[in-house]
Design an enzyme around this catalytic site. Structure first.
Site, PDB file in Angstrom:
ATOM      1  CE  LYS A  64     -13.778 -12.991   5.805  1.00  0.00           C
ATOM      2  NZ  LYS A  64     -14.086 -12.748   7.223  1.00  0.00           N
ATOM      3  CG  ASP A  85       3.965 -10.980   4.615  1.00  0.00           C
ATOM      4  OD1 ASP A  85       5.174 -10.690   4.577  1.00  0.00           O
ATOM      5  OD2 ASP A  85       3.380 -11.251   5.678  1.00  0.00           O
ATOM      6  CE  LYS A  88       3.310  -6.719   5.541  1.00  0.00           C
ATOM      7  NZ  LYS A  88       2.944  -7.579   6.687  1.00  0.00           N
ATOM      8  CB  VAL A 106      -0.516  -2.365   6.683  1.00  0.00           C
ATOM      9  CG1 VAL A 106       0.820  -1.659   6.795  1.00  0.00           C
ATOM     10  CG2 VAL A 106      -0.441  -3.453   5.620  1.00  0.00           C
ATOM     11  NE  ARG A 145     -11.940  -8.244   6.587  1.00  0.00           N
ATOM     12  CZ  ARG A 145     -10.924  -9.015   6.200  1.00  0.00           C
ATOM     13  NH1 ARG A 145     -10.109  -8.628   5.264  1.00  0.00           N
ATOM     14  NH2 ARG A 145     -10.726 -10.181   6.778  1.00  0.00           N
TER      15      ARG A 145
HETATM   16  P1  IMP Z   1       1.696 -14.214   1.896  1.00  0.00           P
HETATM   17  O1  IMP Z   1       1.159 -15.553   1.485  1.00  0.00           O
HETATM   18  O2  IMP Z   1       2.645 -14.321   3.052  1.00  0.00           O
HETATM   19  O3  IMP Z   1       2.263 -13.405   0.765  1.00  0.00           O
HETATM   20  O4  IMP Z   1       0.508 -13.424   2.538  1.00  0.00           O
HETATM   21  C1  IMP Z   1      -0.514 -12.981   1.818  1.00  0.00           C
HETATM   22  C2  IMP Z   1      -1.737 -12.776   2.684  1.00  0.00           C
HETATM   23  O5  IMP Z   1      -1.456 -12.542   4.069  1.00  0.00           O
HETATM   24  C3  IMP Z   1      -2.399 -11.513   2.215  1.00  0.00           C
HETATM   25  O6  IMP Z   1      -3.270 -11.767   1.148  1.00  0.00           O
HETATM   26  C4  IMP Z   1      -3.096 -11.036   3.452  1.00  0.00           C
HETATM   27  O7  IMP Z   1      -4.361 -11.643   3.529  1.00  0.00           O
HETATM   28  C5  IMP Z   1      -2.240 -11.486   4.581  1.00  0.00           C
HETATM   29  N1  IMP Z   1      -1.329 -10.408   5.058  1.00  0.00           N
HETATM   30  C6  IMP Z   1       0.014 -10.352   4.952  1.00  0.00           C
HETATM   31  N2  IMP Z   1       0.517  -9.246   5.522  1.00  0.00           N
HETATM   32  C7  IMP Z   1      -0.559  -8.552   5.977  1.00  0.00           C
HETATM   33  C8  IMP Z   1      -0.692  -7.282   6.668  1.00  0.00           C
HETATM   34  O8  IMP Z   1       0.272  -6.556   6.964  1.00  0.00           O
HETATM   35  N3  IMP Z   1      -1.964  -6.916   6.980  1.00  0.00           N
HETATM   36  C9  IMP Z   1      -3.063  -7.663   6.669  1.00  0.00           C
HETATM   37  N4  IMP Z   1      -2.973  -8.840   6.027  1.00  0.00           N
HETATM   38  C10 IMP Z   1      -1.739  -9.286   5.692  1.00  0.00           C
END
Ligand code: IMP
Ligand code: MG
Length: 175
Positions: free
Chosen positions: A41, A101, A129, A151, A163
């Site tokens: 979302k 992330d 990040k 965040v 949100r």
């Molecule tokens: P990744 O697969 O670890 O890169 O994470 C991606 C997903 O994790 C993002 O699309 C977000 O939905 C969620 N996410 C990662 N860090 C944050 C944050 O600091 N705040 C809110 N959602 C996050």
């Protein structure tokens, strides 16, 4: 609980989204329709603003993934929970994410969508990040690089909270 502390203000977001939209419009000028694939979302507000500022023909699709995450706990497993409605074969595709992330989500999405034979595939994320990367993932357009903190706002949540905050904020530990 206090309001999240401002990390990126509404004004800064607006300016950066304008710049990204201008760059994307330039890069895709005369390339036909661009398919924007928003990852639900978290990307819905960013996608709404970005898509309205593009000056090229575009089509909006959404997909949803689940990354086996509760609150801020990380895990690398990603699963598609909602697919888009149209074929992307021979189309120019831009994946629009709220935040990268560890990179696992975007890595999964790029691989999955590439297998559907689009004409091209690029990625755009509002936030990155940088120092949390676990996989090296292709980011073509990035709004802001941030540190390793949780965040919220402008589409991003913490367990569905905050949100719709108009700015990007950082949750401070309760004292
Ligand atoms: P990744 O697969 O670890 O890169 O994470 C991606 C997903 O994790 C993002 O699309 C977000 O939905 C969620 N996410 C990662 N860090 C944050 C944050 O600091 N705040 C809110 N959602 C996050
Ligand atoms: Mg996301």
């Amino acid at each position: 609980m206090q309001n999240p502390k401002t990390l990126i203000s509404e004004d800064e977001i607006r300016k950066r989204v304008d710049e990204l939209a201008a760059q994307i419009s330039l890069d895709y000028a005369d390339k036909g329709e661009l398919v924007l694939v928003g990852v639900l979302k978290g990307s819905f507000i960013f996608l709404a603003d970005l898509s309205r500022r593009l000056s090229i023909p575009r089509h909006i699709e959404f997909i949803a993934v689940s990354s086996y995450r509760y609150g801020s706990t990380r895990s690398g497993a990603v699963r598609l929970v909602m697919d888009m409605r149209r074929s992307i074969e021979a189309k120019n595709v831009l994946i629009v994410e709220d935040i990268v992330d560890t990179g696992h989500t975007l890595d999964y999405l790029i691989k999955m969508l590439k297998s559907r034979n689009p004409a091209s595939i690029r990625t755009c994320t509002l936030l990155h990040k940088e120092h949390s990367a676990e996989v090296d993932v292709q980011i073509d357009y990035c709004g802001f690089s941030i540190g390793d903190e949780w965040v919220v706002g402008y589409g991003l949540d913490y367990d569905e909270k905050d949100r719709t905050l108009p700015y990007i904020g950082v949750i401070e530990p309760d004292d």
